[in-house]
Design an enzyme around this catalytic site. Sequence first.
Site, PDB file in Angstrom:
ATOM      1  N   ASP A  68      -0.548   4.402   0.817  1.00 12.99           N
ATOM      2  CA  ASP A  68      -1.087   5.452   1.696  1.00 12.99           C
ATOM      3  C   ASP A  68      -0.328   5.372   3.012  1.00 12.99           C
ATOM      4  OD1 ASP A  68      -2.367   2.911   2.136  1.00 12.99           O
ATOM      5  OD2 ASP A  68      -3.740   3.932   3.503  1.00 12.99           O
TER       6      ASP A  68
ATOM      7  N   ASP B 206       4.445  -5.981   4.553  1.00 10.61           N
ATOM      8  CA  ASP B 206       3.893  -4.816   5.258  1.00 10.61           C
ATOM      9  C   ASP B 206       4.007  -4.985   6.764  1.00 10.61           C
ATOM     10  OD1 ASP B 206       2.629  -2.407   5.629  1.00 10.61           O
ATOM     11  OD2 ASP B 206       0.605  -3.239   5.463  1.00 10.61           O
TER      12      ASP B 206
ATOM     13  N   GLU C 147      -5.109   1.380   3.074  1.00 13.54           N
ATOM     14  CA  GLU C 147      -4.763   0.395   4.101  1.00 13.54           C
ATOM     15  C   GLU C 147      -4.845   0.997   5.500  1.00 13.54           C
ATOM     16  OE1 GLU C 147      -2.569  -2.318   6.723  1.00 13.54           O
ATOM     17  OE2 GLU C 147      -2.115  -0.217   6.379  1.00 13.54           O
ATOM     18  N   GLU C 148      -4.346   2.217   5.654  1.00 15.15           N
ATOM     19  CA  GLU C 148      -4.332   2.849   6.979  1.00 15.15           C
ATOM     20  C   GLU C 148      -5.726   3.285   7.420  1.00 15.15           C
ATOM     21  OE1 GLU C 148      -1.842   2.395   8.604  1.00 15.15           O
ATOM     22  OE2 GLU C 148      -0.052   2.441   7.344  1.00 15.15           O
TER      23      GLU C 148
ATOM     24  N   HIS D 252       0.840  -1.204   0.000  1.00 15.04           N
ATOM     25  CA  HIS D 252       0.000   0.000   0.000  1.00 15.04           C
ATOM     26  C   HIS D 252       0.870   1.248   0.000  1.00 15.04           C
ATOM     27  CE1 HIS D 252       0.464   1.165   4.314  1.00 15.04           C
ATOM     28  NE2 HIS D 252       0.633  -0.132   4.503  1.00 15.04           N
TER      29      HIS D 252
END
Lengths: 493, 493
Positions: B107, B201, B172-173, B105
């Site tokens: 973000d 991740d 994702e966050e 990801h």
Amino acid sequence: MSRSSSSALEMEIFQYIDAHQSDFIKDLKEWVAVESDSVQPHLRKEVIRMMALAADRLAALGATVHLVNLGSHQLPDGQVLPLPSVILGELGKDPQNPTVCFYGHVDVQPAKKEDGWNSDPYTLTEIDGNLYGRGATDNKGPVLAWINAVETFRALKLAMPVNFKFVIEGMEEAGSLGLEKLLEEENQSFFSDVDYIVISDNLWLSNKKPALTYGSRGNACFFVEVECGSKDLHSGTFGGIIHEPLLDLIALLDSLVDSTGRIQIPGIYDSVAAVTEEERKLYELIEFDLEEHRINCGVKKFLYSTKEEILLHLWRYPSLSVHGIEGAFHEPGIKTVIPAKVIGKFSIRQVPHMDLSVVKKQVVEHLEGVFSKRNSPNKLKVSMPLGAKPWLADVNDLLYKAARRAIKTVFGEDPDFIRDGSTVPIARMFQSITQKSVMMLPIGAADDGEHSQNEKISRHNYIEGTKLFAAFFLEISKLHQTLHETSHRETIN
Amino acid sequence: MSRSSSSALEMEIFQYIDAHQSDFIKDLKEWVAVESDSVQPHLRKEVIRMMALAADRLAALGATVHLVNLGSHQLPDGQVLPLPSVILGELGKDPQNPTVCFYGHVDVQPAKKEDGWNSDPYTLTEIDGNLYGRGATDNKGPVLAWINAVETFRALKLAMPVNFKFVIEGMEEAGSLGLEKLLEEENQSFFSDVDYIVISDNLWLSNKKPALTYGSRGNACFFVEVECGSKDLHSGTFGGIIHEPLLDLIALLDSLVDSTGRIQIPGIYDSVAAVTEEERKLYELIEFDLEEHRINCGVKKFLYSTKEEILLHLWRYPSLSVHGIEGAFHEPGIKTVIPAKVIGKFSIRQVPHMDLSVVKKQVVEHLEGVFSKRNSPNKLKVSMPLGAKPWLADVNDLLYKAARRAIKTVFGEDPDFIRDGSTVPIARMFQSITQKSVMMLPIGAADDGEHSQNEKISRHNYIEGTKLFAAFFLEISKLHQTLHETSHRETIN
């Protein structure tokens, strides 16, 4: 309404008050229109304007008025605000008369129409016999009722039955900042010739039956802090391997009260005064609709089932409430945090003859004992950031006799003798500093909604309350002079 | 660093990567400069800009790139925001090669210099061999390391050892909104020819020793609501006569875990898988500095004293943490309130083979049992607003063998086989939807500070991580083809 015992003098006074209802309501409307909210800093100037209005009103009565400057105070954000001056007023110095000091406040709690008011909170609005507005019952209405009762004697050119003193403040809703110091400073001067102190800043127990308040519980507030470190931790990364401070705190808080409401701190009930027969009788006579009270507060059931048990546990037994936790997650939704430092907040409403320092010691010892059994490596800190003592007056005091008679005259029935489960620091403060008799003489009804939306005082209570104060002046004057004569005779004999 | 096992091909690749360090860091600097914070609504346009940058980067590799529109979502305040598209990329379709899908990801979590950063969070800054910047390790660095590993094969005009697929998201966050639905929709198309899924991740367990992650705990979040009515009550007016909801809640929360950390909910450990001998060996080999971990989190002592006990309780036994209480007083200072409705929040990190619906039933039954013993008239409501399952892969899987070999080649040592005590919904989601092998192959170190101030990835980890990914491509290709040949021969025989 039975006024069998009213004298011609009383009749004249009551007629005047009845005839001037509109004027008295107009006064209240004017005062309510001032947004004298002492809580919000930007409204401080309105509080100061309100103090000036009140001072003018007292001066118009013929009173000597001093506005005592209390300086300023600093808010937590560093802002410095001026404290509104406190009014010390005096009217009459007849040595034959008793001197009665009246305490009241003219600041109010915050209020906004959007909070759920049906009318603008700063426009006194009469609906179905109720006068709605912020401060109507807390405390502008009662302050004006007292002033208008005095005014009535003046207007009718009657001899004043008592000498009056006034303490009117503008910071009551923000903790009466500076007042205690002022009382201490004035104790040997302003208060030296005061015989009685009357506060009218609370409510009856019922919606209809008048009351006299002779006691209030104290409040010992406690902070219980448990800390494992300086930063919050993630429950995925640390859940299962550390002693979580919040779990320690929950165990500590859970050790305080059992499910029947009984406080579990060893020794806490040891100094609670036993209930006397005389006291028990007072409780039996009290008009108190348990069911109405239950519905008002919204709970399904109380811990006790009789009126006497409920009132005893509310007024003359200690209680312990947990208010919340600082430092833990408190927002809606989910946050999988292990808070590193949590502070539990609880308070004990204490009663005579519990000693604050003993209570503190018992709480600390109890919590430390529970904590040590958990073998937690976390840091525990117990503190008592606030300790207010209970207040208790003698219902056989002259002041209460006079008020009881005045109530009988105006309302046709005996008052309930009540206490307040809450803490009334002002009563305790006046009593302990001046050592005078203090009485709380409310004129607002239980459903007045002080501090709430749609605060009101009924037209009936406002006007009959004015009569009650006037009648009280006459009664306390009579009783005081009788006592004075008696003691004079005793001295001669 | 020992690279005894490196082939000539690997040497060529590693030399190229070493020679192009500055370019790779320049790439990362460019990506970190985009404030692609998916949490704060006003930065959504930056996330969308970041997705376009990432898509361009993949296109430059020669990949076919699809930006899949996921529509929009509504915030709690009613605001509607566009969801950033998800990148589905493909590069290579050689039927001899395994197809590896990489998830990452681009973000990031919010970051502001004022939060305590030593450098501007959106300007990648190298200090003492560390590259500081928001997203450096979570997850822009690893995504670029993977892309640059692929780029190295292209630049050197080498045959691609694997077919690549990419799933790159920008939410994702903020909970990977819309991703699960997309995976389900693409399962029969985009994912149909995927052999392996790699996620990079997360972090190593130590600062120095590489790791492979094969499992994560689930998370069952619970709300316990106790209510006595619709309005908060004053502890003076009601303290001592009602069953306080917060006292009920505290007793309920206190019944969940004992002071040794053991969950008290009957049956909760029944389905926890037994620890195998093979597993126990993995734990013994893990490099884990208990004391360093203790100092990092700030606690004085853990619940357990050995490395094995700590890791077992963090990864493969369930844990229960209480996060906080909604509805109670949570601010500094004192408020003598009896909150009318309080909601306790806690969560259970579950492990294989605990079943979420069984856990929920056990929790509800336990809490209702404790509550019924209190004879409280209050209303209890227990709910499980979120239930994420644990994830567990087979460390003997081809994917893990290949990664282990690549790690040995690049770092000269075997990795720690680790789990994550937290919940990694993305791994579980990929595994349960696609039914493919999923591996988490971190390149960031334990002290990278993801989500924190001064997030970083070291130059060493970023560059060696790029080599690791390149070596992994070769290893998985070899192992896959061997397996393929074997099964081919088996089919012929």
